[in-house]
Design a protein around this motif. Structure first.
Motif, PDB file in Angstrom:
ATOM      1  N   LEU A  76     -35.286  15.218 -33.909  1.00 62.22           N
ATOM      2  CA  LEU A  76     -33.834  15.387 -34.024  1.00 62.22           C
ATOM      3  C   LEU A  76     -33.386  16.814 -33.727  1.00 62.22           C
ATOM      4  CD1 LEU A  76     -31.108  14.117 -34.800  1.00 62.22           C
ATOM      5  CD2 LEU A  76     -31.588  14.792 -37.168  1.00 62.22           C
ATOM      6  N   MET A  77     -33.959  17.793 -34.408  1.00 62.65           N
ATOM      7  CA  MET A  77     -33.472  19.164 -34.299  1.00 62.65           C
ATOM      8  C   MET A  77     -33.870  19.824 -32.978  1.00 62.65           C
ATOM      9  SD  MET A  77     -31.674  19.550 -36.892  1.00 62.65           S
ATOM     10  CE  MET A  77     -31.390  18.571 -38.366  1.00 62.65           C
ATOM     11  N   LEU A  78     -35.123  19.675 -32.607  1.00 60.37           N
ATOM     12  CA  LEU A  78     -35.598  20.364 -31.407  1.00 60.37           C
ATOM     13  C   LEU A  78     -34.864  19.914 -30.139  1.00 60.37           C
ATOM     14  CD1 LEU A  78     -37.603  22.630 -31.074  1.00 60.37           C
ATOM     15  CD2 LEU A  78     -39.341  20.948 -30.438  1.00 60.37           C
ATOM     16  N   PRO A  79     -34.606  18.598 -29.934  1.00 63.34           N
ATOM     17  CA  PRO A  79     -33.853  18.218 -28.721  1.00 63.34           C
ATOM     18  C   PRO A  79     -32.442  18.791 -28.667  1.00 63.34           C
ATOM     19  CG  PRO A  79     -35.016  16.327 -29.624  1.00 63.34           C
ATOM     20  CD  PRO A  79     -35.137  17.419 -30.644  1.00 63.34           C
ATOM     21  N   MET A  80     -31.851  19.098 -29.820  1.00 61.58           N
ATOM     22  CA  MET A  80     -30.504  19.673 -29.833  1.00 61.58           C
ATOM     23  C   MET A  80     -30.507  21.191 -29.756  1.00 61.58           C
ATOM     24  SD  MET A  80     -28.375  17.336 -32.565  1.00 61.58           S
ATOM     25  CE  MET A  80     -29.310  17.933 -33.959  1.00 61.58           C
ATOM     26  N   SER A  81     -31.675  21.797 -29.640  1.00 63.00           N
ATOM     27  CA  SER A  81     -31.796  23.246 -29.735  1.00 63.00           C
ATOM     28  C   SER A  81     -31.891  23.944 -28.389  1.00 63.00           C
ATOM     29  CB  SER A  81     -33.033  23.596 -30.576  1.00 63.00           C
ATOM     30  OG  SER A  81     -32.957  22.999 -31.851  1.00 63.00           O
ATOM     31  N   THR A  82     -31.626  23.240 -27.293  1.00 65.51           N
ATOM     32  CA  THR A  82     -31.767  23.858 -25.972  1.00 65.51           C
ATOM     33  C   THR A  82     -30.935  25.134 -25.812  1.00 65.51           C
ATOM     34  OG1 THR A  82     -32.274  21.726 -24.971  1.00 65.51           O
ATOM     35  CG2 THR A  82     -31.567  23.484 -23.493  1.00 65.51           C
ATOM     36  N   PRO A  83     -29.656  25.159 -26.214  1.00 63.52           N
ATOM     37  CA  PRO A  83     -28.882  26.402 -26.036  1.00 63.52           C
ATOM     38  C   PRO A  83     -29.474  27.595 -26.774  1.00 63.52           C
ATOM     39  CG  PRO A  83     -27.423  24.550 -26.474  1.00 63.52           C
ATOM     40  CD  PRO A  83     -28.802  24.064 -26.739  1.00 63.52           C
ATOM     41  N   VAL A  84     -29.861  27.400 -28.032  1.00 62.35           N
ATOM     42  CA  VAL A  84     -30.374  28.525 -28.805  1.00 62.35           C
ATOM     43  C   VAL A  84     -31.771  28.914 -28.330  1.00 62.35           C
ATOM     44  CG1 VAL A  84     -31.367  27.120 -30.660  1.00 62.35           C
ATOM     45  CG2 VAL A  84     -30.638  29.448 -31.127  1.00 62.35           C
ATOM     46  N   ILE A  85     -32.552  27.970 -27.842  1.00 62.32           N
ATOM     47  CA  ILE A  85     -33.880  28.298 -27.317  1.00 62.32           C
ATOM     48  C   ILE A  85     -33.756  29.168 -26.073  1.00 62.32           C
ATOM     49  CG2 ILE A  85     -35.907  27.306 -26.184  1.00 62.32           C
ATOM     50  CD1 ILE A  85     -35.769  24.997 -28.135  1.00 62.32           C
ATOM     51  N   VAL A  86     -32.791  28.866 -25.211  1.00 60.68           N
ATOM     52  CA  VAL A  86     -32.595  29.688 -24.015  1.00 60.68           C
ATOM     53  C   VAL A  86     -32.173  31.101 -24.401  1.00 60.68           C
ATOM     54  CG1 VAL A  86     -31.200  29.952 -21.937  1.00 60.68           C
ATOM     55  CG2 VAL A  86     -32.060  27.700 -22.569  1.00 60.68           C
TER      56      VAL A  86
ATOM     57  N   SER B 202     -31.007  32.026 -15.498  1.00 56.46           N
ATOM     58  CA  SER B 202     -30.650  31.339 -16.744  1.00 56.46           C
ATOM     59  C   SER B 202     -29.417  31.941 -17.407  1.00 56.46           C
ATOM     60  CB  SER B 202     -31.826  31.381 -17.727  1.00 56.46           C
ATOM     61  OG  SER B 202     -32.190  32.709 -18.017  1.00 56.46           O
ATOM     62  N   GLY B 203     -28.667  32.763 -16.662  1.00 51.31           N
ATOM     63  CA  GLY B 203     -27.473  33.368 -17.249  1.00 51.31           C
ATOM     64  C   GLY B 203     -26.445  32.348 -17.699  1.00 51.31           C
ATOM     65  N   ARG B 204     -26.309  31.259 -16.939  1.00 53.03           N
ATOM     66  CA  ARG B 204     -25.347  30.214 -17.319  1.00 53.03           C
ATOM     67  C   ARG B 204     -25.724  29.582 -18.650  1.00 53.03           C
ATOM     68  NH1 ARG B 204     -25.418  24.723 -16.087  1.00 53.03           N
ATOM     69  NH2 ARG B 204     -27.241  25.090 -14.782  1.00 53.03           N
ATOM     70  N   TRP B 205     -27.022  29.341 -18.839  1.00 56.80           N
ATOM     71  CA  TRP B 205     -27.478  28.771 -20.107  1.00 56.80           C
ATOM     72  C   TRP B 205     -27.313  29.775 -21.243  1.00 56.80           C
ATOM     73  CZ3 TRP B 205     -28.639  23.771 -20.733  1.00 56.80           C
ATOM     74  CH2 TRP B 205     -28.904  23.016 -19.586  1.00 56.80           C
ATOM     75  N   PHE B 206     -27.481  31.037 -20.952  1.00 56.58           N
ATOM     76  CA  PHE B 206     -27.311  32.065 -21.974  1.00 56.58           C
ATOM     77  C   PHE B 206     -25.872  32.090 -22.482  1.00 56.58           C
ATOM     78  CE2 PHE B 206     -26.547  36.509 -23.237  1.00 56.58           C
ATOM     79  CZ  PHE B 206     -27.526  36.633 -24.214  1.00 56.58           C
ATOM     80  N   VAL B 207     -24.915  32.056 -21.559  1.00 59.82           N
ATOM     81  CA  VAL B 207     -23.500  32.050 -21.941  1.00 59.82           C
ATOM     82  C   VAL B 207     -23.173  30.763 -22.702  1.00 59.82           C
ATOM     83  CG1 VAL B 207     -21.142  32.044 -21.070  1.00 59.82           C
ATOM     84  CG2 VAL B 207     -22.850  33.536 -20.026  1.00 59.82           C
ATOM     85  N   ARG B 208     -23.724  29.644 -22.268  1.00 57.74           N
ATOM     86  CA  ARG B 208     -23.477  28.378 -22.958  1.00 57.74           C
ATOM     87  C   ARG B 208     -24.048  28.419 -24.369  1.00 57.74           C
ATOM     88  NH1 ARG B 208     -25.295  22.952 -19.982  1.00 57.74           N
ATOM     89  NH2 ARG B 208     -23.776  23.830 -18.488  1.00 57.74           N
ATOM     90  N   GLY B 209     -25.215  29.009 -24.536  1.00 48.94           N
ATOM     91  CA  GLY B 209     -25.796  29.108 -25.862  1.00 48.94           C
ATOM     92  C   GLY B 209     -24.959  29.958 -26.801  1.00 48.94           C
ATOM     93  N   ILE B 210     -24.407  31.070 -26.289  1.00 50.07           N
ATOM     94  CA  ILE B 210     -23.544  31.904 -27.104  1.00 50.07           C
ATOM     95  C   ILE B 210     -22.263  31.134 -27.466  1.00 50.07           C
ATOM     96  CG2 ILE B 210     -22.142  33.997 -27.099  1.00 50.07           C
ATOM     97  CD1 ILE B 210     -24.250  35.310 -25.393  1.00 50.07           C
ATOM     98  N   ALA B 211     -21.694  30.428 -26.478  1.00 47.65           N
ATOM     99  CA  ALA B 211     -20.468  29.674 -26.745  1.00 47.65           C
ATOM    100  C   ALA B 211     -20.683  28.553 -27.746  1.00 47.65           C
ATOM    101  CB  ALA B 211     -19.924  29.100 -25.434  1.00 47.65           C
ATOM    102  N   ASN B 212     -21.901  28.004 -27.795  1.00 48.32           N
ATOM    103  CA  ASN B 212     -22.196  26.912 -28.714  1.00 48.32           C
ATOM    104  C   ASN B 212     -22.624  27.395 -30.094  1.00 48.32           C
ATOM    105  OD1 ASN B 212     -21.598  25.061 -26.760  1.00 48.32           O
ATOM    106  ND2 ASN B 212     -23.715  24.639 -26.213  1.00 48.32           N
ATOM    107  N   GLY B 213     -22.544  28.673 -30.325  1.00 46.03           N
ATOM    108  CA  GLY B 213     -22.810  29.166 -31.667  1.00 46.03           C
ATOM    109  C   GLY B 213     -24.200  29.661 -31.901  1.00 46.03           C
ATOM    110  N   ALA B 214     -24.951  29.964 -30.833  1.00 43.38           N
ATOM    111  CA  ALA B 214     -26.335  30.373 -31.029  1.00 43.38           C
ATOM    112  C   ALA B 214     -26.456  31.719 -31.715  1.00 43.38           C
ATOM    113  CB  ALA B 214     -27.044  30.426 -29.668  1.00 43.38           C
ATOM    114  N   VAL B 215     -25.433  32.544 -31.635  1.00 40.79           N
ATOM    115  CA  VAL B 215     -25.508  33.856 -32.282  1.00 40.79           C
ATOM    116  C   VAL B 215     -24.406  34.056 -33.297  1.00 40.79           C
ATOM    117  CG1 VAL B 215     -26.665  34.940 -30.327  1.00 40.79           C
ATOM    118  CG2 VAL B 215     -24.191  34.876 -30.367  1.00 40.79           C
TER     119      VAL B 215
END
Length: 303
Positions: free
Chosen positions: A212-222, A288-301
Motif C-alpha cells: 500500500l504505502m510503497l506504491p504511493m511513494s513515487t514522488p517522495v522517493i524521487v 528527473s526534474g519534472r518528478w522532483f517538482v511533482r514530488g514537492i507539489a505533492n507534499g514530499a517536503v
C-alpha cells in the motif's frame, strides 16, 4: 417609437478597463532578477566549457570568454585517463567508479531505512516514537564535523575505517535523519483511513508497507533520490576522511588533479575534469526534474 423602446431596454454599455501594459516596473524587475540569476550560473559554466576544449596556447592569451579557434577533445581524454592525481597518472576514471560504488548502496539503504522509519513513525507509533523522532531530528542538524572523530574511533574499533563498507555506513548515518523526516512528513499527509482499512483486512506491518504505502511513494522517493545522490556524489570531506586511499571518490580525485603542482598547470584539463565530476548530478536533475517538482507539489517536503 419602436426604436426608442429597443434602445430603452438595451443594457448600458460596460466600460472596458484600460489595457494594462505588459512591461510594468514590477515585471521588469522580476525579469531582470531572473536574467541576472541565470547569468550568475551560466557564465561560469560557459567559461568551463570553452576552456575545456581550448589548447593551452589559446588559454595563455588570456581571453577566457573567447570561443576556441582550434577546438580539441584532448583535455577531456587526459582528464579521464591520463591526468595525475598525486603519484599516479590514471585520470579521474578511477574516482568515478569509486563514487559509483559509494553512492549506489548509500542511496538505496538510506532511502529504504528512511522510508521504513517514516512509515513506522506515521502509522504504527511505537512507544517512545516522539523521543526517537526528536533524536533523529537533532542528528539531522548537528554539523558533520562534530561527529568526525567519534565516527573515526567507532569504525576503527570494528576495523571498518578506510574501507568501502565504512564510508557507506557513514553516508547512511548522515542521511537517515533527513530521509526519515522526509518520508514521515509525506506519510503523515496520507489519509489514515487507508491504513485503518488495510489493518481491518488483516494487513501486517510489512504487507501494508510494500502493498500500500510503497506504491504511493513515487514522488517522495524521487525527491529523496535526487537529494541523496547529489549530497553523496558531491561529498568531499567524508570521502577524504573515511574512504581510504583505494576508494577515494571523484571529488577527492578532482581536488588532487587541480592541486597537482608538478609541471605546467593545465587549465583545460582541470575544467574538463570538473565538468566530468558534475555530470551525474546534472544529468539526474535534467532527466528527473519534472518528478522532483511533482514530488514537492505533492507534499514530499511539507511539514
Amino acid at each position: 417609437m419602436k426604436r426608442d423602446i429597443e434602445l430603452a431596454v438595451q443594457p448600458p454599455a460596460v466600460a472596458r478597463p484600460p489595457r494594462r501594459s505588459h512591461f510594468t516596473p514590477a515585471r521588469i524587475g522580476i525579469y531582470l532578477f531572473l536574467i541576472s540569476a541565470a547569468l550568475f550560473f551560466l557564465v561560469p559554466l560557459y567559461v568551463m566549457l570553452v576552456t575545456s576544449v581550448k589548447p593551452m596556447a589559446e588559454i595563455r592569451l588570456g581571453n577566457i570568454f573567447a570561443l576556441p579557434l582550434a577546438p580539441t577533445v584532448e583535455p577531456w581524454r587526459n582528464a579521464w585517463q591520463a591526468a595525475c592525481t598525486g603519484l599516479e597518472c590514471e585520470g579521474i576514471r578511477g574516482g568515478f567508479w569509486n563514487s559509483v560504488k559509494i553512492t549506489v548502496p548509500s542511496v538505496v539503504l538510506s532511502i529504504a531505512l528512511g522510508a521504513v522509519n517514516g512509515y513506522a513513525l506515521s502509522f504504527w507509533r511505537p512507544r517512545g516514537a516522539n523521543l526517537l523522532f526528536a533524536v533523529l531530528m537533532i542528528g539531522a542538524f548537528i554539523p558533520g564535523q562534530v561527529m568526525l572523530y567519534p565516527l573515526v574511533r567507532a569504525l576503527a574499533a570494528v576495523e571498518l575505517y578506510s574501507s568501502l563498507p565504512g564510508i557507506v555506513i557513514v553516508h547512511i548515518v548522515f542521511g537517515m535523519p533527513m530521509m526519515t523526516l522526509l518520508f514521515r512528513n509525506y506519510y503523515a499527509a496520507l489519509p489514515q483511513e487507508l491504513f485503518k482499512a488495510a489493518r481491518i483486512d488483516g494487513g501486517g506491518f510489512w504487507r501494508i508497507f510494500f502493498a500500500l504505502m510503497l506504491p504511493m511513494s513515487t514522488p517522495v522517493i524521487v525527491v529523496a533520490l535526487i537529494m541523496q545522490v547529489t549530497n553523496i556524489w558531491n561529498d568531499f570531506l567524508l570521502g577524504l576522511v573515511f574512504a581510504g586511499s583505494d576508494n577515494l571518490p571523484m571529488t577527492v580525485q578532482l581536488n588532487n588533479i587541480i592541486n597537482t603542482t608538478t609541471g605546467e598547470r593545465l587549465y583545460n584539463v582541470n575544467m574538463a575534469a570538473t565538468i566530468l565530476t558534475s555530470l551525474v548530478p546534472l544529468a539526474l536533475y535534467f532527466f528527473s526534474g519534472r518528478w522532483f517538482v511533482r514530488g514537492i507539489a505533492n507534499g514530499a517536503v511539507k511539514g
